[in-house]
Every structure is written in C-alpha cells, then in structure tokens.
Design a protein around this motif. Structure first.
Motif, PDB file in Angstrom:
ATOM      1  N   ALA A 237       0.811  -1.221   0.000  1.00 50.84           N
ATOM      2  CA  ALA A 237       0.000   0.000   0.000  1.00 50.84           C
ATOM      3  C   ALA A 237       0.846   1.275   0.000  1.00 50.84           C
ATOM      4  CB  ALA A 237      -0.966  -0.016   1.196  1.00 50.84           C
ATOM      5  N   PRO A 238       1.917   1.387   0.802  1.00 49.67           N
ATOM      6  CA  PRO A 238       2.718   2.622   0.762  1.00 49.67           C
ATOM      7  C   PRO A 238       3.366   2.876  -0.600  1.00 49.67           C
ATOM      8  CG  PRO A 238       3.167   1.401   2.773  1.00 49.67           C
ATOM      9  CD  PRO A 238       2.363   0.494   1.901  1.00 49.67           C
ATOM     10  N   ASP A 239       3.703   1.794  -1.312  1.00 52.23           N
ATOM     11  CA  ASP A 239       4.228   1.957  -2.674  1.00 52.23           C
ATOM     12  C   ASP A 239       3.146   2.499  -3.597  1.00 52.23           C
ATOM     13  OD1 ASP A 239       6.866   0.635  -2.207  1.00 52.23           O
ATOM     14  OD2 ASP A 239       5.623  -1.131  -1.899  1.00 52.23           O
ATOM     15  N   GLU A 240       1.972   1.917  -3.482  1.00 52.78           N
ATOM     16  CA  GLU A 240       0.872   2.287  -4.373  1.00 52.78           C
ATOM     17  C   GLU A 240       0.426   3.732  -4.151  1.00 52.78           C
ATOM     18  OE1 GLU A 240      -0.079  -2.390  -4.083  1.00 52.78           O
ATOM     19  OE2 GLU A 240      -1.386  -0.991  -3.024  1.00 52.78           O
ATOM     20  N   GLU A 241       0.550   4.207  -2.911  1.00 54.38           N
ATOM     21  CA  GLU A 241       0.248   5.614  -2.624  1.00 54.38           C
ATOM     22  C   GLU A 241       1.206   6.546  -3.366  1.00 54.38           C
ATOM     23  OE1 GLU A 241       0.488   6.070   1.571  1.00 54.38           O
ATOM     24  OE2 GLU A 241      -1.240   4.770   1.981  1.00 54.38           O
ATOM     25  N   TRP A 253      -0.048   6.151 -20.236  1.00 60.52           N
ATOM     26  CA  TRP A 253       0.715   4.981 -19.807  1.00 60.52           C
ATOM     27  C   TRP A 253      -0.216   3.806 -19.552  1.00 60.52           C
ATOM     28  CZ3 TRP A 253       5.951   4.056 -19.118  1.00 60.52           C
ATOM     29  CH2 TRP A 253       6.793   5.162 -19.287  1.00 60.52           C
ATOM     30  N   ARG A 254       0.284   2.603 -19.858  1.00 63.83           N
ATOM     31  CA  ARG A 254      -0.412   1.376 -19.474  1.00 63.83           C
ATOM     32  C   ARG A 254       0.183   0.945 -18.125  1.00 63.83           C
ATOM     33  NH1 ARG A 254      -4.560   1.415 -21.970  1.00 63.83           N
ATOM     34  NH2 ARG A 254      -4.813  -0.800 -22.435  1.00 63.83           N
ATOM     35  N   LEU A 255      -0.635   0.789 -17.115  1.00 62.57           N
ATOM     36  CA  LEU A 255      -0.181   0.486 -15.759  1.00 62.57           C
ATOM     37  C   LEU A 255      -0.555  -0.940 -15.379  1.00 62.57           C
ATOM     38  CD1 LEU A 255       0.956   1.187 -12.957  1.00 62.57           C
ATOM     39  CD2 LEU A 255      -1.274   2.216 -12.407  1.00 62.57           C
ATOM     40  N   ILE A 256       0.467  -1.730 -15.049  1.00 67.51           N
ATOM     41  CA  ILE A 256       0.257  -3.095 -14.565  1.00 67.51           C
ATOM     42  C   ILE A 256       0.748  -3.158 -13.120  1.00 67.51           C
ATOM     43  CG2 ILE A 256       0.789  -5.533 -14.883  1.00 67.51           C
ATOM     44  CD1 ILE A 256       1.360  -4.951 -17.817  1.00 67.51           C
ATOM     45  N   ILE A 257      -0.115  -3.626 -12.229  1.00 62.20           N
ATOM     46  CA  ILE A 257       0.225  -3.721 -10.808  1.00 62.20           C
ATOM     47  C   ILE A 257       0.135  -5.181 -10.380  1.00 62.20           C
ATOM     48  CG2 ILE A 257      -0.304  -2.961  -8.463  1.00 62.20           C
ATOM     49  CD1 ILE A 257      -1.766  -0.558  -9.695  1.00 62.20           C
ATOM     50  N   ALA A 258       1.251  -5.701  -9.878  1.00 63.76           N
ATOM     51  CA  ALA A 258       1.282  -7.064  -9.327  1.00 63.76           C
ATOM     52  C   ALA A 258       1.569  -6.937  -7.837  1.00 63.76           C
ATOM     53  CB  ALA A 258       2.349  -7.893 -10.022  1.00 63.76           C
ATOM     54  N   PRO A 259       0.552  -6.828  -6.987  1.00 59.76           N
ATOM     55  CA  PRO A 259       0.776  -6.581  -5.564  1.00 59.76           C
ATOM     56  C   PRO A 259       1.417  -7.780  -4.864  1.00 59.76           C
ATOM     57  CG  PRO A 259      -1.542  -7.014  -5.979  1.00 59.76           C
ATOM     58  CD  PRO A 259      -0.878  -6.925  -7.318  1.00 59.76           C
ATOM     59  N   HIS A 260       2.147  -7.482  -3.791  1.00 58.48           N
ATOM     60  CA  HIS A 260       2.782  -8.553  -3.024  1.00 58.48           C
ATOM     61  C   HIS A 260       1.734  -9.382  -2.290  1.00 58.48           C
ATOM     62  CE1 HIS A 260       6.033 -10.579  -0.934  1.00 58.48           C
ATOM     63  NE2 HIS A 260       5.374 -10.423   0.191  1.00 58.48           N
ATOM     64  N   VAL A 261       0.717  -8.727  -1.772  1.00 55.21           N
ATOM     65  CA  VAL A 261      -0.351  -9.419  -1.043  1.00 55.21           C
ATOM     66  C   VAL A 261      -1.590  -9.459  -1.929  1.00 55.21           C
ATOM     67  CG1 VAL A 261      -1.847  -9.390   0.980  1.00 55.21           C
ATOM     68  CG2 VAL A 261       0.556  -8.691   1.192  1.00 55.21           C
ATOM     69  N   ILE A 262      -2.002 -10.668  -2.270  1.00 55.15           N
ATOM     70  CA  ILE A 262      -3.182 -10.821  -3.122  1.00 55.15           C
ATOM     71  C   ILE A 262      -4.355 -11.227  -2.230  1.00 55.15           C
ATOM     72  CG2 ILE A 262      -4.159 -12.000  -5.121  1.00 55.15           C
ATOM     73  CD1 ILE A 262      -1.346 -12.422  -6.135  1.00 55.15           C
ATOM     74  N   THR A 313      10.068   0.043 -14.603  1.00 54.62           N
ATOM     75  CA  THR A 313       9.523  -0.835 -13.576  1.00 54.62           C
ATOM     76  C   THR A 313       9.664  -0.213 -12.188  1.00 54.62           C
ATOM     77  OG1 THR A 313      11.633  -2.001 -13.303  1.00 54.62           O
ATOM     78  CG2 THR A 313      10.055  -2.925 -14.883  1.00 54.62           C
ATOM     79  N   TYR A 314       8.850  -0.721 -11.289  1.00 55.41           N
ATOM     80  CA  TYR A 314       8.921  -0.342  -9.881  1.00 55.41           C
ATOM     81  C   TYR A 314       8.875  -1.639  -9.078  1.00 55.41           C
ATOM     82  CZ  TYR A 314       7.799   1.847  -5.401  1.00 55.41           C
ATOM     83  OH  TYR A 314       7.836   2.253  -4.085  1.00 55.41           O
ATOM     84  N   VAL A 315       9.755  -1.778  -8.097  1.00 49.65           N
ATOM     85  CA  VAL A 315       9.751  -2.956  -7.226  1.00 49.65           C
ATOM     86  C   VAL A 315       9.438  -2.503  -5.811  1.00 49.65           C
ATOM     87  CG1 VAL A 315      11.121  -4.837  -6.262  1.00 49.65           C
ATOM     88  CG2 VAL A 315      11.336  -4.245  -8.690  1.00 49.65           C
ATOM     89  N   GLY A 316       8.417  -3.115  -5.215  1.00 43.52           N
ATOM     90  CA  GLY A 316       7.903  -2.668  -3.927  1.00 43.52           C
ATOM     91  C   GLY A 316       8.677  -3.187  -2.724  1.00 43.52           C
ATOM     92  N   GLY A 317       8.214  -2.734  -1.571  1.00 42.17           N
ATOM     93  CA  GLY A 317       8.791  -3.144  -0.290  1.00 42.17           C
ATOM     94  C   GLY A 317       9.726  -2.139   0.323  1.00 42.17           C
ATOM     95  N   ILE A 323      13.049  -3.934   0.087  1.00 45.33           N
ATOM     96  CA  ILE A 323      12.700  -4.156  -1.321  1.00 45.33           C
ATOM     97  C   ILE A 323      12.714  -5.634  -1.682  1.00 45.33           C
ATOM     98  CG2 ILE A 323      13.335  -1.927  -2.270  1.00 45.33           C
ATOM     99  CD1 ILE A 323      16.077  -3.135  -2.923  1.00 45.33           C
ATOM    100  N   HIS A 324      11.868  -5.955  -2.631  1.00 43.99           N
ATOM    101  CA  HIS A 324      11.800  -7.327  -3.145  1.00 43.99           C
ATOM    102  C   HIS A 324      12.813  -7.477  -4.294  1.00 43.99           C
ATOM    103  CE1 HIS A 324       8.549  -8.324  -0.463  1.00 43.99           C
ATOM    104  NE2 HIS A 324       7.951  -7.205  -0.794  1.00 43.99           N
ATOM    105  N   ASN A 325      12.607  -8.450  -5.147  1.00 44.22           N
ATOM    106  CA  ASN A 325      13.633  -8.855  -6.118  1.00 44.22           C
ATOM    107  C   ASN A 325      13.796  -7.855  -7.270  1.00 44.22           C
ATOM    108  OD1 ASN A 325      15.368 -10.206  -7.839  1.00 44.22           O
ATOM    109  ND2 ASN A 325      14.362 -12.181  -7.568  1.00 44.22           N
ATOM    110  N   LEU A 326      14.841  -7.038  -7.173  1.00 44.57           N
ATOM    111  CA  LEU A 326      15.127  -6.071  -8.239  1.00 44.57           C
ATOM    112  C   LEU A 326      15.620  -6.739  -9.511  1.00 44.57           C
ATOM    113  CD1 LEU A 326      17.097  -3.289  -6.291  1.00 44.57           C
ATOM    114  CD2 LEU A 326      14.652  -3.369  -6.800  1.00 44.57           C
ATOM    115  N   LEU A 327      16.302  -7.858  -9.360  1.00 45.73           N
ATOM    116  CA  LEU A 327      16.961  -8.487 -10.505  1.00 45.73           C
ATOM    117  C   LEU A 327      15.954  -9.022 -11.514  1.00 45.73           C
ATOM    118  CD1 LEU A 327      19.808 -10.395  -8.653  1.00 45.73           C
ATOM    119  CD2 LEU A 327      19.862  -8.105  -9.647  1.00 45.73           C
TER     120      LEU A 327
END
Length: 409
Positions: A237-241, A253-262, A313-317, A323-327
C-alpha cells in the motif's frame, strides 16, 4: 546454553501465536507433520543432498544450484526444507526436489531426530540460515555443509564482542560462497578463511527465468501497441500511494500492478485508488483487457514474465519490509525504481551507483524521475541497458560453486 533457552522460548511463542495467526498456525502445523512425512518419504538406500531456504526468496537463490545438481548428478536425491509458509506453500509441489517439507525448529531433539532420519551426505544453507544445533550436529557427523549466497555486514552479531561465542556456529560450515569481498574480509577477522567470493546465484536464476518467459495473451492485449508500459511488482500500500496518483493523471501509460499481497481487501484498495478502468487478470478476457487503463495481477507466478512488457519498472517493499527482487525486473533491460529501505541489498546499491536503479522517498521524487524519462528517451534506454548489463555480467555463481564442491566428480 543461552541459545537453547531462547529457542525453547521462541517455540512457546510460536505455539501461542498459532492460536491467533493463520500464517503461524500453518507453519506450526507443517513443522509438526515433518517427521511423519519423512518416515513415509525417505528412501533409506538413497543419498540425500539437503537444501534449506528460509522462504521463497532464498529458495530462488538456491534453485539454480538444485537444478544443476539434478542434471549433473542424478545419483543424488534432493531434500528441500523451508522455515516460512511463504516459501513452502508456494513451492511445495516443486518438481526439482524429491522431498519438500518444513524444517522443525532448531531444538537439540529436533535436530538429532531430523538428521538421524534423513542422513544427508551434503547440506546447503541459503544466505542467512545459521541454525546452531543443526549445524553443530552436521559437523559432528562429518557432513560437508555449505553456505550459499551469504552476505555479511559489520553490524551482525558474529562480529561484535558479545557475539563471538555464537560466531562459533560459522565454523560448522565446510565452505562459504559469499556475494562480495566485504563478506570475505569480515569472516577473515574471526579466523574463517574457507571462503570464495562467487557472487549471488540469483543472477543465474533471473537469467534462467527470462529465457523461459511466457507470452501472456491478456497482457499482450492490454499493452497493445503502446510504447509506454509501467509495471509495478510486489507492491504494498505505501508503494501504491506513491505511484498510482501519477498514472491517474498520465493516462497515456499502461499500468500493470502485481501486488505482493493478493487479498481481496488489498485488491479493492488498489481499485479504489485508480481512477481509470481496472481489470483483474484472472477475471478478464483479452477483449476486456484491451479497453482497460490498469491491469491488476491477482495471482502468483507471472511477474517475472510481465516485467518483460515494461519500459519502466517499480519494485515494492522499500517503504516497509525491504525491497523485493530487483533483478527480476533489471534483467529485462529496463530501469528499476524502488523505495528507501534498500541498504541491506547489494544489488540496490550497485544499481543506484551505475544508474540502472533509482531510489525515491516521496511521490514528488517518483514524478520527477518519470518526467525525466518521458522527456529524455535516450536516458531511459541507457539506464535500462545498464540495468540489464549489470545482471548479465554477474552471472556464473552456480558453476563456480559446482566446480568447488563437485570438481570432476
């Protein structure tokens, strides 16, 4: 010993927490079922190589090594253990291991019983796993034991005056395969020299993932012919804000969101934040996706392929747990944006330094980076190429480990 007193206290806390928390309850139930599972599944005539990963991220670091051993040394069977449900529940059906289970908590009794049942001929602990009783019994039994993709920092207990006794656990390892030179130097200060700097096996893994990436018809339809696709992976949520308000204003822009918590509540929060038309991946069609402004990925297993559709790209956490997996994102030759909680992640520091990654603290920081890339497409391409080149040049850790451990065997 103080460690064992703490472990028994932790065990008590877990039992109590299991009464109120579903995730802890799942872990506790899985640990209790481990010995029954091992009695059923362990082949007493087989030679087992044991891999332990705390959670899903550590598993991904160990996976290239597991699969290389399977290919080169099919005479061994693989036992894979997890500590966290977030690893076990996602990978409990992984076909690369012969047995997959939870690791019982590190009491002397559990460690003896576990190792007496499995009798591994070799053990690999991924990154931060330093279980005192398991490791001491492995050493007592003469089992070669390796630490893979480990990384050490000055502030860790092993290098403080009050932690020197506990640092003895590190001497139980036959060899360390560390990520950087700093880790080798720190281990040398406490007399540990069986160390090779090989890098991080995750670089090998993300390159494997990229090569096996899938085309996804729904994502294809959503992206269409757009040259502006932004993918936010593992967001909280803090990332999405931070990033959603920008795309509420920039509909090109085309926005694709893959949240960590589904979870349904979180998915609804995302939908409420987005002003354009949103669709969920599992509940839409290519035809409907093509008409949407935001695509929400409400399932696991697709993110590594979805990053391939992005220009940025944006990587959350980075505004919470780390942060999650940047690679997984950088391997696609795209710049990666992330939050400030990244000091413990070597790849984040490297990407910030070489320009392939951008750290933000506020929504204004995010907006400034996006506008710079929109106004300077050459900078966008250069930073993306830098990110991809960084990943490719640091692959090879798996083969270095294989050569050291197995040689010409």
């Amino acid at each position: 010993m103080i460690y064992n007193i703490i472990i028994y206290f932790v065990q008590l806390v877990i039992r109590i927490a299991a009464l109120f928390n579903e995730k802890v309850r799942t872990m506790w139930r899985g640990e209790r079922e481990t010995f029954a599972l091992l009695r059923r599944e362990v082949d007493p005539t087989a030679q087992y190589i044991w891999f332990h990963a705390a959670s899903l991220g550590e598993f991904e670091q160990g996976r290239p090594l597991i699969e290389e051993i399977r290919q080169q040394h099919p005479e061994y069977k693989i036992l894979l253990t997890f500590f966290s449900p977030s690893g076990y529940e996602v990978r409990k059906n992984y076909e690369g291991a012969d047995i997959i289970c939870y690791l019982p908590i590190d009491t002397i009794g559990n460690a003896r019983r576990f190792l007496r049942t499995v009798r591994p001929v070799m053990a690999f602990f991924i990154k931060y796993e330093f279980w005192y009783n398991y490791l001491h019994i492995l050493r007592h039994r003469g089992v070669p034991t390796y630490s893979v993709s480990s990384i050490f920092r000055d502030g860790q207990i092993f290098f403080r005056w009050y932690g020197r006794h506990y640092a003895g656990v590190l001497r139980c390892f036959t060899h360390f395969f560390v990520q950087n030179e700093k880790s080798r130097q720190l281990l040398a200060t406490i007399g540990i020299t069986a160390v090779d700097v090989v890098g991080d096996t995750r670089f090998d893994r993300v390159l494997q993932i990229k090569r096996a990436a899938r085309q996804l018809p729904i994502v294809d339809a959503f992206v269409g012919k757009s040259a502006k696709t932004f993918v936010a992976g593992s967001s909280w949520a803090p990332d999405e804000e931070i990033f959603i308000p920008y795309f509420n204003q920039q509909r090109n822009w085309r926005l694709i969101i893959a949240p960590h918590v589904i979870a349904e509540e979180h998915l609804q929060q995302i939908e409420q934040r987005c002003q354009g038309k949103t669709v969920r991946y599992t509940k839409t069609t290519p035809e409907e996706a093509a008409k949407a402004d935001v695509l929400i990925i409400d399932c696991f297993g697709l993110l590594s392929s979805i990053y391939g559709y992005a220009q940025i790209t944006y990587v959350g956490g980075g505004f919470g747990v780390g942060i999650h997996n940047l690679l997984e994102a950088a391997v696609w030759n795209v710049p990666v944006i992330f939050g400030p909680n990244n000091a413990r992640f070597q790849e984040a520091q490297d990407l910030k330094q070489n320009g392939g990654g951008k750290e933000i603290h506020t929504a204004e920081d995010f907006q400034q980076i996006m506008l710079q890339y929109e106004q300077n497409t050459q900078a966008l391409q250069t930073d993306g190429a830098t990110a991809g080149r960084y990943v490719e040049t640091l692959t090879g850790a798996t083969q270095k480990i294989m050569q050291k451990v197995f040689g010409n065997r």
